[in-house]
Design an enzyme around this catalytic site. Sequence first.
Site, PDB file in Angstrom:
ATOM      1  N   HIS A 122      -7.813  -5.482  -0.594  1.00 34.00           N
ATOM      2  CA  HIS A 122      -6.584  -4.803  -0.190  1.00 34.00           C
ATOM      3  C   HIS A 122      -6.161  -5.320   1.183  1.00 34.00           C
ATOM      4  O   HIS A 122      -6.983  -5.474   2.088  1.00 34.00           O
ATOM      5  CB  HIS A 122      -6.870  -3.300  -0.122  1.00 34.00           C
ATOM      6  CG  HIS A 122      -5.666  -2.441   0.066  1.00 34.00           C
ATOM      7  ND1 HIS A 122      -4.735  -2.235  -0.922  1.00 34.00           N
ATOM      8  CD2 HIS A 122      -5.252  -1.712   1.129  1.00 34.00           C
ATOM      9  CE1 HIS A 122      -3.803  -1.413  -0.482  1.00 34.00           C
ATOM     10  NE2 HIS A 122      -4.087  -1.083   0.756  1.00 34.00           N
ATOM     11  N   GLU A 157      -9.165  -5.037  -4.678  1.00 32.23           N
ATOM     12  CA  GLU A 157      -8.520  -4.126  -3.725  1.00 32.23           C
ATOM     13  C   GLU A 157      -9.532  -3.276  -2.947  1.00 32.23           C
ATOM     14  O   GLU A 157      -9.509  -3.220  -1.722  1.00 32.23           O
ATOM     15  CB  GLU A 157      -7.549  -3.196  -4.469  1.00 32.23           C
ATOM     16  CG  GLU A 157      -6.356  -3.872  -5.114  1.00 32.23           C
ATOM     17  CD  GLU A 157      -5.175  -4.052  -4.174  1.00 32.23           C
ATOM     18  OE1 GLU A 157      -5.303  -3.731  -2.974  1.00 32.23           O
ATOM     19  OE2 GLU A 157      -4.131  -4.531  -4.638  1.00 32.23           O
ATOM     20  N   SER A 188       0.842  -1.198   0.000  1.00 30.85           N
ATOM     21  CA  SER A 188       0.000   0.000   0.000  1.00 30.85           C
ATOM     22  C   SER A 188       0.880   1.252   0.000  1.00 30.85           C
ATOM     23  O   SER A 188       1.713   1.417  -0.883  1.00 30.85           O
ATOM     24  CB  SER A 188      -0.956  -0.044   1.196  1.00 30.85           C
ATOM     25  OG  SER A 188      -1.986   0.900   1.058  1.00 30.85           O
TER      26      SER A 188
END
Length: 434
Positions: A377, A305, A189
Amino acid sequence: MSQQSRDFLAPCGRVRAYAHDDVIRARGIRYARAERFHPPIDEPPVEFIDGSDPGPASPQLRRDPNAGMTFDQLGGLPISEDCLRLSVTMPEGTDTEAGLPVLVWIHGGAYVAGAGDAEIYDPHTLASEQHIIVVSVTYRLGVLGYLGTGRPEHSNLGVLDQISALRWVRTNISSFGGNPDNVTIAGQSAGADACAHLMIADGTDGLFHRVLMASAPLGLAGGTDTMNWAMAKVAEKMDPEAGVDDILQAQEEVHKAALVGGLHAGMCFGVHYGRYPLPTRSQAAAAWAEVAPKYDVLMTRTEREIAFFAGFVPTFRRLHDRHLTSPMLESLISGITSAVYTRAGREFYDRHRMSGGQGARLLIVSRGDGSFFDAAHSGDLPLIFPGEIWHDSFLDYGETTAIAGPELRKIWGRFAVSGALPRVPVPGLVDIMG
């Protein structure tokens, strides 16, 4: 838990590490110091460093793990502005002459949350299983690391922290049995975004050799000029001498001003182009092309995600649980995933390959189990950093972890060891995107 200790004589000082099952850890090592809104100053050698305790996290708002779907990244870690620390995790029995590959972990959290020593990033299994050394880095976040009071010299302090940590690795890691000429930087990330920008930052030449980016939100990189201006106008009203709680409250006000940036507000803190040590936005693409031949790059992302963030909206979860508007919801998830992760990631990768760099792109695929957070995610984190902390998490992979985890860690390990890039998909886990 064994408390057997072992001392390592390094340029930074005599470091006491502690055995824990099949790894040896030296935690909370100070790599630099920094006054508020000032660049880091590398820590000079000291006589002795006790590596028994984890380093503190950069100041941030704690989230109640029992409040709805909020996600507590810190657990019981303390918080302090004096947070420029790193931890070294080595396989048991590592010889100081071993020359093991080194993976430097840069944590995510939208540049406002997380810490290198957070339990969700416990590198125990990754280090012991793949026989590599993992260095976990904590750096300044939010207004303290990336904006300050809006003055240009207050930008990118978090980037400078990361570079200082990499200098520490270059100088000291051989004393722990690591090879300073075989260093991979890795992040997920915002940590992946940080890795991408370290490639083109001044002062990083020779500090690392490979780059592993998991779920890099490159579609948000740098935000927008309008958003940055709005944030700076609010930040300049902040009292630079205020207490930490007041600084965090001011940061919340700055965050509200960022909403003018739309999707970019999702990672409004972060790197600023055109301010040291980064090139301007218009120069960035050429800078990445220029350094491409120097770095092998492995990029991964998850299939859904944005499901992670959509899951924080109760209405979306209720609709999903009732199997209502699923095609519409999945279309929304797919569209925003493409805007934030897919398109910019493919552009980055294509430029890297066309400019002479080696690389691969992987997709962590859906398990098809109907979970709202399937292939969302951060869904790869329990596989890379397995531990009991995930068992009560909405990201828990359950029984699949025992099968998928070793496969994904093997991919990471082989890349860190030799730059080997996966070319064959792993059924039910990884697709090769080319």
